[in-house]
Design a protein around this motif. Sequence first.
Motif, PDB file in Angstrom:
ATOM      1  N   LEU A  64     -40.527  44.363 -19.902  1.00  8.94           N
ATOM      2  CA  LEU A  64     -41.630  43.421 -20.077  1.00  8.94           C
ATOM      3  C   LEU A  64     -42.257  43.588 -21.462  1.00  8.94           C
ATOM      4  O   LEU A  64     -42.527  42.600 -22.162  1.00  8.94           O
ATOM      5  N   LEU A  65     -42.465  44.850 -21.876  1.00  9.19           N
ATOM      6  CA  LEU A  65     -43.035  45.105 -23.210  1.00  9.19           C
ATOM      7  C   LEU A  65     -42.148  44.518 -24.298  1.00  9.19           C
ATOM      8  O   LEU A  65     -42.635  43.919 -25.265  1.00  9.19           O
ATOM      9  N   ALA A  66     -40.812  44.672 -24.132  1.00  8.71           N
ATOM     10  CA  ALA A  66     -39.885  44.112 -25.119  1.00  8.71           C
ATOM     11  C   ALA A  66     -40.037  42.604 -25.177  1.00  8.71           C
ATOM     12  O   ALA A  66     -40.068  42.009 -26.262  1.00  8.71           O
ATOM     13  N   GLY A  67     -40.170  41.970 -23.996  1.00  9.62           N
ATOM     14  CA  GLY A  67     -40.336  40.522 -23.959  1.00  9.62           C
ATOM     15  C   GLY A  67     -41.588  40.085 -24.693  1.00  9.62           C
ATOM     16  O   GLY A  67     -41.553  39.152 -25.506  1.00  9.62           O
ATOM     17  N   VAL A  68     -42.703  40.777 -24.445  1.00  5.72           N
ATOM     18  CA  VAL A  68     -43.962  40.447 -25.119  1.00  5.72           C
ATOM     19  C   VAL A  68     -43.797  40.576 -26.629  1.00  5.72           C
ATOM     20  O   VAL A  68     -44.200  39.705 -27.410  1.00  5.72           O
ATOM     21  N   GLN A  69     -43.146  41.669 -27.041  1.00  6.40           N
ATOM     22  CA  GLN A  69     -43.002  41.923 -28.470  1.00  6.40           C
ATOM     23  C   GLN A  69     -42.147  40.850 -29.147  1.00  6.40           C
ATOM     24  O   GLN A  69     -42.436  40.421 -30.261  1.00  6.40           O
ATOM     25  N   VAL A  70     -41.095  40.422 -28.462  1.00  2.00           N
ATOM     26  CA  VAL A  70     -40.218  39.407 -29.048  1.00  2.00           C
ATOM     27  C   VAL A  70     -40.968  38.087 -29.199  1.00  2.00           C
ATOM     28  O   VAL A  70     -40.888  37.423 -30.241  1.00  2.00           O
ATOM     29  N   VAL A  71     -41.745  37.710 -28.185  1.00  3.75           N
ATOM     30  CA  VAL A  71     -42.505  36.466 -28.279  1.00  3.75           C
ATOM     31  C   VAL A  71     -43.502  36.549 -29.430  1.00  3.75           C
ATOM     32  O   VAL A  71     -43.667  35.599 -30.207  1.00  3.75           O
ATOM     33  N   MET A  72     -44.144  37.713 -29.586  1.00  2.00           N
ATOM     34  CA  MET A  72     -45.096  37.875 -30.695  1.00  2.00           C
ATOM     35  C   MET A  72     -44.396  37.751 -32.038  1.00  2.00           C
ATOM     36  O   MET A  72     -44.885  37.101 -32.962  1.00  2.00           O
ATOM     37  N   GLN A  73     -43.249  38.399 -32.138  1.00  2.00           N
ATOM     38  CA  GLN A  73     -42.478  38.347 -33.384  1.00  2.00           C
ATOM     39  C   GLN A  73     -42.126  36.895 -33.728  1.00  2.00           C
ATOM     40  O   GLN A  73     -42.302  36.445 -34.860  1.00  2.00           O
ATOM     41  N   LEU A  74     -41.660  36.160 -32.718  1.00  2.00           N
ATOM     42  CA  LEU A  74     -41.251  34.771 -32.952  1.00  2.00           C
ATOM     43  C   LEU A  74     -42.444  33.896 -33.331  1.00  2.00           C
ATOM     44  O   LEU A  74     -42.383  33.102 -34.258  1.00  2.00           O
ATOM     45  N   TYR A  75     -43.559  34.043 -32.600  1.00  2.00           N
ATOM     46  CA  TYR A  75     -44.658  33.107 -32.802  1.00  2.00           C
ATOM     47  C   TYR A  75     -45.551  33.481 -33.975  1.00  2.00           C
ATOM     48  O   TYR A  75     -46.097  32.599 -34.633  1.00  2.00           O
ATOM     49  N   PHE A  76     -45.699  34.780 -34.267  1.00  2.00           N
ATOM     50  CA  PHE A  76     -46.575  35.139 -35.376  1.00  2.00           C
ATOM     51  C   PHE A  76     -45.779  35.385 -36.650  1.00  2.00           C
ATOM     52  O   PHE A  76     -45.931  34.663 -37.633  1.00  2.00           O
ATOM     53  N   PHE A  77     -44.875  36.373 -36.642  1.00  2.00           N
ATOM     54  CA  PHE A  77     -44.137  36.693 -37.867  1.00  2.00           C
ATOM     55  C   PHE A  77     -43.233  35.543 -38.284  1.00  2.00           C
ATOM     56  O   PHE A  77     -43.095  35.235 -39.454  1.00  2.00           O
ATOM     57  N   MET A  78     -42.598  34.883 -37.317  1.00  2.00           N
ATOM     58  CA  MET A  78     -41.666  33.831 -37.677  1.00  2.00           C
ATOM     59  C   MET A  78     -42.309  32.444 -37.590  1.00  2.00           C
ATOM     60  O   MET A  78     -41.625  31.437 -37.673  1.00  2.00           O
ATOM     61  N   HIS A  79     -43.615  32.415 -37.420  1.00  2.00           N
ATOM     62  CA  HIS A  79     -44.415  31.189 -37.535  1.00  2.00           C
ATOM     63  C   HIS A  79     -44.068  30.108 -36.521  1.00  2.00           C
ATOM     64  O   HIS A  79     -44.261  28.932 -36.783  1.00  2.00           O
ATOM     65  N   MET A  80     -43.556  30.471 -35.361  1.00  2.00           N
ATOM     66  CA  MET A  80     -43.240  29.433 -34.388  1.00  2.00           C
ATOM     67  C   MET A  80     -44.497  28.863 -33.748  1.00  2.00           C
ATOM     68  O   MET A  80     -44.442  27.856 -33.051  1.00  2.00           O
ATOM     69  N   LYS A  81     -45.649  29.505 -33.993  1.00  2.00           N
ATOM     70  CA  LYS A  81     -46.896  28.972 -33.468  1.00  2.00           C
ATOM     71  C   LYS A  81     -47.394  27.794 -34.308  1.00  2.00           C
ATOM     72  O   LYS A  81     -48.227  27.015 -33.866  1.00  2.00           O
ATOM     73  N   ASP A  82     -46.873  27.650 -35.537  1.00  2.00           N
ATOM     74  CA  ASP A  82     -47.369  26.606 -36.440  1.00  2.00           C
ATOM     75  C   ASP A  82     -47.025  25.216 -35.925  1.00  2.00           C
ATOM     76  O   ASP A  82     -46.180  25.048 -35.058  1.00  2.00           O
ATOM     77  N   LYS A  83     -47.701  24.216 -36.516  1.00  2.00           N
ATOM     78  CA  LYS A  83     -47.419  22.828 -36.161  1.00  2.00           C
ATOM     79  C   LYS A  83     -46.053  22.431 -36.693  1.00  2.00           C
ATOM     80  O   LYS A  83     -45.564  22.983 -37.680  1.00  2.00           O
ATOM     81  N   GLY A  84     -45.450  21.423 -36.047  1.00  2.00           N
ATOM     82  CA  GLY A  84     -44.190  20.882 -36.554  1.00  2.00           C
ATOM     83  C   GLY A  84     -43.008  21.785 -36.303  1.00  2.00           C
ATOM     84  O   GLY A  84     -42.044  21.762 -37.056  1.00  2.00           O
ATOM     85  N   THR A  85     -43.075  22.621 -35.264  1.00  2.00           N
ATOM     86  CA  THR A  85     -41.945  23.504 -34.978  1.00  2.00           C
ATOM     87  C   THR A  85     -41.316  23.157 -33.631  1.00  2.00           C
ATOM     88  O   THR A  85     -40.722  24.010 -32.991  1.00  2.00           O
ATOM     89  N   GLY A  86     -41.437  21.886 -33.218  1.00  2.00           N
ATOM     90  CA  GLY A  86     -40.897  21.459 -31.926  1.00  2.00           C
ATOM     91  C   GLY A  86     -39.403  21.716 -31.804  1.00  2.00           C
ATOM     92  O   GLY A  86     -38.950  22.324 -30.834  1.00  2.00           O
ATOM     93  N   TRP A  87     -38.649  21.297 -32.806  1.00  2.00           N
ATOM     94  CA  TRP A  87     -37.196  21.487 -32.755  1.00  2.00           C
ATOM     95  C   TRP A  87     -36.834  22.955 -32.807  1.00  2.00           C
ATOM     96  O   TRP A  87     -35.891  23.408 -32.164  1.00  2.00           O
ATOM     97  N   VAL A  88     -37.594  23.694 -33.612  1.00  2.00           N
ATOM     98  CA  VAL A  88     -37.331  25.126 -33.718  1.00  2.00           C
ATOM     99  C   VAL A  88     -37.491  25.789 -32.356  1.00  2.00           C
ATOM    100  O   VAL A  88     -36.620  26.537 -31.896  1.00  2.00           O
ATOM    101  N   ASN A  89     -38.608  25.455 -31.688  1.00  2.00           N
ATOM    102  CA  ASN A  89     -38.840  26.010 -30.353  1.00  2.00           C
ATOM    103  C   ASN A  89     -37.716  25.624 -29.398  1.00  2.00           C
ATOM    104  O   ASN A  89     -37.216  26.457 -28.647  1.00  2.00           O
ATOM    105  N   ALA A  90     -37.318  24.332 -29.473  1.00  2.00           N
ATOM    106  CA  ALA A  90     -36.254  23.864 -28.582  1.00  2.00           C
ATOM    107  C   ALA A  90     -34.969  24.654 -28.823  1.00  2.00           C
ATOM    108  O   ALA A  90     -34.328  25.122 -27.882  1.00  2.00           O
ATOM    109  N   MET A  91     -34.618  24.870 -30.091  1.00  2.00           N
ATOM    110  CA  MET A  91     -33.362  25.562 -30.398  1.00  2.00           C
ATOM    111  C   MET A  91     -33.388  27.007 -29.934  1.00  2.00           C
ATOM    112  O   MET A  91     -32.457  27.507 -29.325  1.00  2.00           O
ATOM    113  N   ILE A  92     -34.484  27.691 -30.264  1.00  2.00           N
ATOM    114  CA  ILE A  92     -34.473  29.129 -29.995  1.00  2.00           C
ATOM    115  C   ILE A  92     -34.569  29.378 -28.494  1.00  2.00           C
ATOM    116  O   ILE A  92     -33.916  30.277 -27.959  1.00  2.00           O
ATOM    117  N   TRP A  93     -35.337  28.545 -27.777  1.00  2.00           N
ATOM    118  CA  TRP A  93     -35.422  28.767 -26.326  1.00  2.00           C
ATOM    119  C   TRP A  93     -34.133  28.362 -25.632  1.00  2.00           C
ATOM    120  O   TRP A  93     -33.755  28.971 -24.620  1.00  2.00           O
TER     121      TRP A  93
END
Lengths: 115, 206
Positions: A64-93
């Motif tokens: 579970l901790l690994a899962g949390v960390q990966v989501v944080m890495q994707l959304y904060f460090f890799m900026h998936m939380k930013d606007k205009g990342t719909g396709w990016v989210n679709a691809m990675i998920w």
Amino acid sequence: MSTHLDPSAPLQGSASKATERKLKQEARTQVVSYVFMIFITSTAFLTIATDIIPSSFGIPFILLLAGVQVVMQLYFFMHMKDKGTGWVNAMIWSGMFVAAITVATLMLLLGINKY
Amino acid sequence: MATNEAVDQHTLPPNPEKATLEGRNKYLGFWFFLGGETVLFASLFGTYLGLRNSTAGGPGGADLFHLDLVFIMTMILLTSSLTSVFAIINMRRNNYKGLLMWMWATVLLGLTFLGFEVYEFYEYYHQGLGFTTSAFASSFYTLVGTHGAHVTFGVLWIITLLVRYRKTGLTLTNAPKFYTAVLYWHFIDVVWVFIFTVVYLLGIGG
């Protein structure tokens, strides 16, 4: 409108005041998420290094901790939380979805060895 | 169009990596690639998880792994993710020197990580874990080695950019290149999160 476009010319000027403010906040957010990730990682290592938590609970816990960390890495460090990342989210998920099926299938094919 | 205006004037747009069509295509295409990479690593993880107890009389994970070493390696890789985030923040400020400096810091951390990994494999080999010793050995070396190869490639990629663009300043051509290299670097870190959890922590505690 000028048509002379040269993308290899060095960019002039610096960030606008609004951007600068955003970047300052961004830097703060990133440092905070970094500290939090260090904390999560240390928790996972401590869970295994000590016998405080029984392993029947410890293993799902560190997964579970690994899962949390990966989501944080994707959304904060890799900026998936930013606007205009719909396709990016679709691809990675989609990738994650296929990945989960792949892992499950291979484990079943090879014979489950407890996780 | 706002995008073309920014290009015309050679002034810094808020997101220089996505200011041109080429930049946007690079950005999107690179995420498609990362989606595929996810599946590549999934197949290696699945194989490892299925075979990790098949040690064929050779040493297994619990005999070999050292938590302290893996912890140090994890911290190094996590920190290198942060330095590359700082590189991008400096890029958006048009602080080119800052961008280069933080990228070099990332390279340095990446090389340190690789040094530890080489030492680790060397150590395991001398404790009797060859690539063909057991199914566990081959799946372990393939999974962790593929990750190590990605780190090596990332380091070489970033060094190439740093040497090639050492004097040009930030341009709309090189901004997307630095940005995708950083995305790749973060992806390496994401994969490592699963490696330290699934391979090392489960290997010792599971």
